[in-house]
Design a protein around this motif. Structure first.
Motif: not given
Length: 655
Positions: A586-593, A597-599, A625-627
């Motif tokens: 969830p903390e990565q999804m909050a910064r996706l855009f 920022f990259t994983t 959006r992402a989910r």
């Protein structure tokens, strides 16, 4: 009561009258001292602020160049990463390892290795058995295809045997890559080692050597043309293995013991005695963004001179190296001195203004007589103020230009990210064409060349599209076939889908048409599909050791948004790209855009793909959006991710 006539009133009155006069005499000196202090303070503050800003700007420029150096080094070394695996499945190589005493097989393998060396630009390629004994190498072959009767050919495989003797333990230690000094000229060599196994036992190994002298010569040339910046490449042992300053090569970066230096010399990886040191504390440097360090001179004519430079470090984790840039801040300090003089002048001007006001108050009675003199002083003050205003306007122009350069750096990063995908497709098609030419399949080669031409046109479209970031362009939305856009993205990523054994499912009606711009819609689909492939490439193995199934699904769904009216819902459609990857925290999804920022690991992503895709979708009037993937998405048993965006349907699709 006695009258106060006996008190010393006249003396007290004289003292009271003398006190204001004494204060008036002291006021100019007090103001002069305050003005001097103000000038010194303005000089010190101006120099401090200018030096800090100059060093920050110098560090930012050096950091950008450091990233470019690291990318260039990784690209140069990564060009040959596929060769060991390609040679390991060659029939001649396997036959030689099965019959190492066959001289005919040795000769045939030497010719093949020599051809590989010439075509790929390697310095040496050789094959050894499980005990490190050299079976065949590439240094005995001339351009006519026969074993050359040269100094190296008088004793077959002489160079490879010397390397196996010098680096034997490292070559037999396992797969991977490492650096070692060239035994003749001290240049840096890069080695790729690929073990060969049969039935779980080590059968032999393939060793490739790439000499980095041309790359290092380029750095040396850049260092000579740009005296203000030096580059160091440091290995895990703290030894400088490459440098734009030749005299610093094979120096220890920091302090070391005699036992450590003796062990490094015994390893055979380095040239020289390793007794010299640059005196840098890399542990302290890695804990801060930049640091001012003292380094020995690179000028042989002045060996005792020391240089104070700004050092910055970047770790290249895949290669186990650290890149260090050393920038000369002399220009920053020169500008800081100029600003210090300006600060001192400003402080002096303020003190002069205070003195002027004091003199004006004290000489109020003589104001009429001194009008002309005071007018001249005011004119001088106005001229000084105009000069300072002109200097400030010039400084504002320079700051605006610096801002433009920062935007240009961001644009260059975006261009690199967007063109990377077509370049990957071009590389795959060109390599495939080379293999097809060898097999005589000219019809398929022609098809590949046509695809390459389409990719080149695709890149030109991308560059033309990126120019629109500089100005506001008119909308070019038109009815576009969604299935055709998906097919275009699938063609660009087809080589990855097949190579990574991904099951691609397309659930999109062929007649479905949406209002958007076709080229940029395909760009969004490529970004989302490439991210999905990257996510599935990192899936862990199943419990039995087999790869987990990879599933990529592209589908559409009715648009559902309670904030929209029923008519608006009817006129839009969701486009979904779902994968069976490991999902995302969830903390990565909050910064996706967030930009940059990259994983992904360092060097494999810029963190701009989703930002650019979201901007394009927003210009289409939708939202990206992402989910996490759900059961309705049917993308396997792993959590997975779904990226979805809404588009406006063409009128004929919702009436």
């Amino acid at each position: 009561m006695n009258p106060p006539s006996s008190l010393p009133f006249p003396a007290s009155a004289a003292s009271t009258a003398a006190s204001p006069a004494a204060r008036r005499r002291l006021q100019p000196w007090v103001l002069a001292c305050a003005g001097l202090a103000l000038a010194v303070l303005g000089a010190a503050l101006g120099q401090r602020l200018s030096e800090r800003a100059g060093l920050a700007q110098l560090a930012a420029v050096a950091n950008e160049r450091l990233e470019l150096y690291a990318a260039g080094l990784e690209a140069e070394l990564g060009r040959h990463a596929y060769l060991p695996g390609l040679l390991s499945v060659d029939t001649d190589v396997q036959a030689l390892l099965a019959r190492p005493d066959s001289e005919a097989l040795r000769t045939q393998t030497r010719i093949k290795l020599a051809r590989v060396r010439v075509r790929s630009g390697l310095s040496l390629a050789f094959i050894s058995d499980a005990h490190g004994r050299v079976l065949a190498s590439s240094n005995n072959y001339n351009p006519q295809g026969s074993i050359a009767d040269t100094e190296t050919a008088q004793e077959p495989d002489a160079e490879a045997r010397r390397l196996a003797l010098r680096l034997g333990e490292r070559l037999l230690s396992g797969p991977g890559q490492f650096f070692a000094a060239h035994e003749d000229n001290g240049s840096s060599d890069y080695f790729l080692v690929q073990p060969l196994r049969r039935a779980g036992q080590r059968w032999g190994q393939i060793v490739l050597k790439l000499n980095l002298a041309p790359l290092e010569a380029t750095w040396v040339d850049q260092g000579l043309r740009s005296q203000g910046e030096k580059l160091l490449v440091v290995d895990g042992q703290g030894v400088v293995i490459m440098s734009s300053v030749p005299t610093w090569k094979y120096h220890m970066l920091g302090s070391s013991s005699a036992e450590q230096r003796a062990a490094l010399r015994a390893s055979g990886h380095y040239a020289g005695t390793l007794e010299d040191t640059l005196g840098l504390d890399m542990k302290a440097l890695s804990q801060q963004q930049n640091a001012l360090v003292q380094l020995p001179s690179w000028d042989p004519a002045r060996p005792q001179q020391r240089h104070r430079l700004l050092a910055q470090e970047l770790a290249v984790v895949p290669l186990g190296l650290r890149l260090v840039t050393l920038s000369d801040p002399a220009e920053v300090w020169r500008q800081a001195r100029f600003v210090a003089w300006g600060g001192a002048a400003l402080g002096a001007a303020l003190s002069l203004l205070a003195l002027y006001l004091l003199a004006r108050r004290r000489a109020h009675a003589e104001l009429e007589r001194q009008v002309s003199e005071r007018t001249a002083e005011l004119q001088l003050s106005n001229a000084e103020l105009k000069r300072q205003i002109a200097q400030r306007l010039q400084a504002e122009d320079e700051l605006m230009q610096a801002a433009k350069l920062a935007v240009l750096g961001q644009m260059s990063a975006g261009i690199s990210h967007e063109i990377n995908q077509p370049l990957t497709a071009l590389r795959a098609l060109s390599r495939n064409s080379l293999l097809l030419l060898d097999k005589g399949r000219y019809t398929t080669v022609g098809e590949n060349l046509g695809a390459i031409d389409a990719m080149v046109e695709r890149m030109s479209q991308i560059t033309r599209q990126l120019k629109s970031f500089a100005r506001k362009a008119q909308s070019a939305s038109a009815p576009v076939s969604l299935a055709a856009a998906v097919e275009g993205a699938r063609v660009l990523l087809g080589h990855r889908i097949e190579a990574e054994q991904v099951r691609l499912e397309l659930a999109i009606a062929p007649e479905l048409r949406v209002n958007c711009e076709a080229n940029r819609l395909e760009q969004v689909l490529i970004n989302l599909m490439a991210n999905a492939l990257d996510a599935m490439a990192e899936l862990p193995l199943a419990e039995d050791g087999s790869p987990r199934p990879r599933h990529l699904r592209l589908s559409t769904a009715p648009f559902e948004d309670e904030s929209k009216s029923p008519g608006e819902r009817l006129g839009r459609v969701w486009v979904r790209v779902c994968d069976s990857g490991a999902g995302m925290a969830p903390e990565q999804m909050a910064r996706l855009f967030e930009p940059f920022f990259t994983t992904k690991p360092p060097g494999q992503g810029l963190g701009l793909g989703l930002v650019i895709s979201a901007k394009i979708v927003h210009e289409f009037g939708g939202t990206l959006r992402a989910r996490p993937a759900g059961r309705s998405d049917d993308v396997g048993s792993l959590p997975g991710m779904c990226f979805e965006f809404d588009l406006e349907l063409a009128p004929a699709d919702y009436r």
